[in-house]
Design a protein around this motif. Sequence first.
Motif, PDB file in Angstrom:
ATOM      1  N   PRO A 112       0.813  -1.223   0.000  1.00  0.00           N
ATOM      2  CA  PRO A 112       0.000   0.000   0.000  1.00  0.00           C
ATOM      3  C   PRO A 112       0.846   1.272   0.000  1.00  0.00           C
ATOM      4  O   PRO A 112       0.499   2.256  -0.662  1.00  0.00           O
ATOM      5  N   GLU A 113       1.950   1.270   0.721  1.00  0.00           N
ATOM      6  CA  GLU A 113       2.800   2.456   0.783  1.00  0.00           C
ATOM      7  C   GLU A 113       3.377   2.789  -0.590  1.00  0.00           C
ATOM      8  O   GLU A 113       3.393   3.945  -1.018  1.00  0.00           O
ATOM      9  N   SER A 114       3.854   1.760  -1.299  1.00  0.00           N
ATOM     10  CA  SER A 114       4.411   1.971  -2.632  1.00  0.00           C
ATOM     11  C   SER A 114       3.330   2.430  -3.604  1.00  0.00           C
ATOM     12  O   SER A 114       3.531   3.364  -4.381  1.00  0.00           O
ATOM     13  N   LEU A 115       2.186   1.784  -3.557  1.00  0.00           N
ATOM     14  CA  LEU A 115       1.099   2.152  -4.457  1.00  0.00           C
ATOM     15  C   LEU A 115       0.638   3.589  -4.209  1.00  0.00           C
ATOM     16  O   LEU A 115       0.404   4.351  -5.147  1.00  0.00           O
ATOM     17  N   ARG A 116       0.525   3.962  -2.971  1.00  0.00           N
ATOM     18  CA  ARG A 116       0.091   5.320  -2.646  1.00  0.00           C
ATOM     19  C   ARG A 116       1.105   6.358  -3.145  1.00  0.00           C
ATOM     20  O   ARG A 116       0.736   7.404  -3.670  1.00  0.00           O
ATOM     21  N   SER A 117       2.391   6.066  -2.992  1.00  0.00           N
ATOM     22  CA  SER A 117       3.424   7.012  -3.413  1.00  0.00           C
ATOM     23  C   SER A 117       3.425   7.229  -4.914  1.00  0.00           C
ATOM     24  O   SER A 117       3.667   8.344  -5.394  1.00  0.00           O
ATOM     25  N   HIS A 118       3.167   6.169  -5.688  1.00  0.00           N
ATOM     26  CA  HIS A 118       3.310   6.256  -7.126  1.00  0.00           C
ATOM     27  C   HIS A 118       2.021   6.632  -7.850  1.00  0.00           C
ATOM     28  O   HIS A 118       2.065   7.255  -8.922  1.00  0.00           O
ATOM     29  N   TRP A 119       0.873   6.275  -7.292  1.00  0.00           N
ATOM     30  CA  TRP A 119      -0.398   6.647  -7.907  1.00  0.00           C
ATOM     31  C   TRP A 119      -0.932   7.968  -7.359  1.00  0.00           C
ATOM     32  O   TRP A 119      -1.636   8.699  -8.059  1.00  0.00           O
ATOM     33  N   PHE A 120      -0.607   8.237  -6.105  1.00  0.00           N
ATOM     34  CA  PHE A 120      -1.042   9.477  -5.458  1.00  0.00           C
ATOM     35  C   PHE A 120       0.217  10.256  -5.052  1.00  0.00           C
ATOM     36  O   PHE A 120       1.147  10.366  -5.826  1.00  0.00           O
ATOM     37  N   PHE A 121       0.217  10.792  -3.862  1.00  0.00           N
ATOM     38  CA  PHE A 121       1.376  11.521  -3.352  1.00  0.00           C
ATOM     39  C   PHE A 121       1.520  11.235  -1.868  1.00  0.00           C
ATOM     40  O   PHE A 121       0.529  11.117  -1.150  1.00  0.00           O
ATOM     41  N   LYS A 122       2.748  11.154  -1.441  1.00  0.00           N
ATOM     42  CA  LYS A 122       3.044  10.978  -0.030  1.00  0.00           C
ATOM     43  C   LYS A 122       3.999  12.077   0.385  1.00  0.00           C
ATOM     44  O   LYS A 122       5.118  12.169  -0.119  1.00  0.00           O
ATOM     45  N   GLY A 123       3.562  12.930   1.305  1.00  0.00           N
ATOM     46  CA  GLY A 123       4.381  14.049   1.728  1.00  0.00           C
ATOM     47  C   GLY A 123       4.108  15.285   0.900  1.00  0.00           C
ATOM     48  O   GLY A 123       3.100  15.381   0.191  1.00  0.00           O
TER      49      GLY A 123
END
Length: 249
Positions: A112-123
């Motif tokens: 989930p962390e990887s998917l969120r970073s690449h499809w959405f934004f983290k930070g």
Amino acid sequence: MNIRIYTSSSVEGLQDWAHDTDWGWYQGIDEELPALPTLPTNLSPAGSAPLLMVDDSSQRSRAGGDLANAIAVYRWLPDLSPVQASDVRLWVWLCHHVFQEYVRARWPEGSPESLRSHWFFKGRGLGALRRNALSRLWWAVHLTQNPVGQLPEWGSVYQPSDPFEYTALLLERQDVYQALIERSFGSDRRLLFAALEYLRQRNEEERGKASKQIGKELNLILRYRDLGWLRGKFIVDAVSRSMELGAQG
């Protein structure tokens, strides 16, 4: 093609839906994206969306197409401004409605962390923009293409025949991109070009070793020295000396 952006509430709703469905759509499970509100933009892409290619035989081969794909995305959005390119809603919409097959192929990791970073934004900031599957490509080109055109004084240092030579160096390794773009100096063209010029002057093995160190050394330089007055080859020399001292100990 009409490019749209999600509303902020749509981005939040889409992330909630992704979590509730265990990120199935993102991993190729046949589900329908929820119909969420979008907004129009004034962007005029250059023709049809480019076909971004990924060699999925290995992690290294997947990264091998980053340069060509970055140039294709940048040229497809010729009137995109840095302000517009900082809008996460644009990139989330493009990831989900134009380049979804590319994102799945380039970043197939299922956490989930990887998917969120690449499809959405983290930070926030350039660090977040670096991780999104599409914005990282656009910003890589925007920050490094045609260095002499962006910074005329750089002509006394190096005049590449290929306007994307520094872009290629930036995308050559993930740790180089992370080290140079995520940090506070990532938008300072002088420092960014100096770091990339330092890497350009090394062979592939030396670049591999230096890529793990260069961000740390640049942070140290900025902590203890005022580089505001340095120009051209003098700032490259400062980076080189710092890297040499760092390698010694």
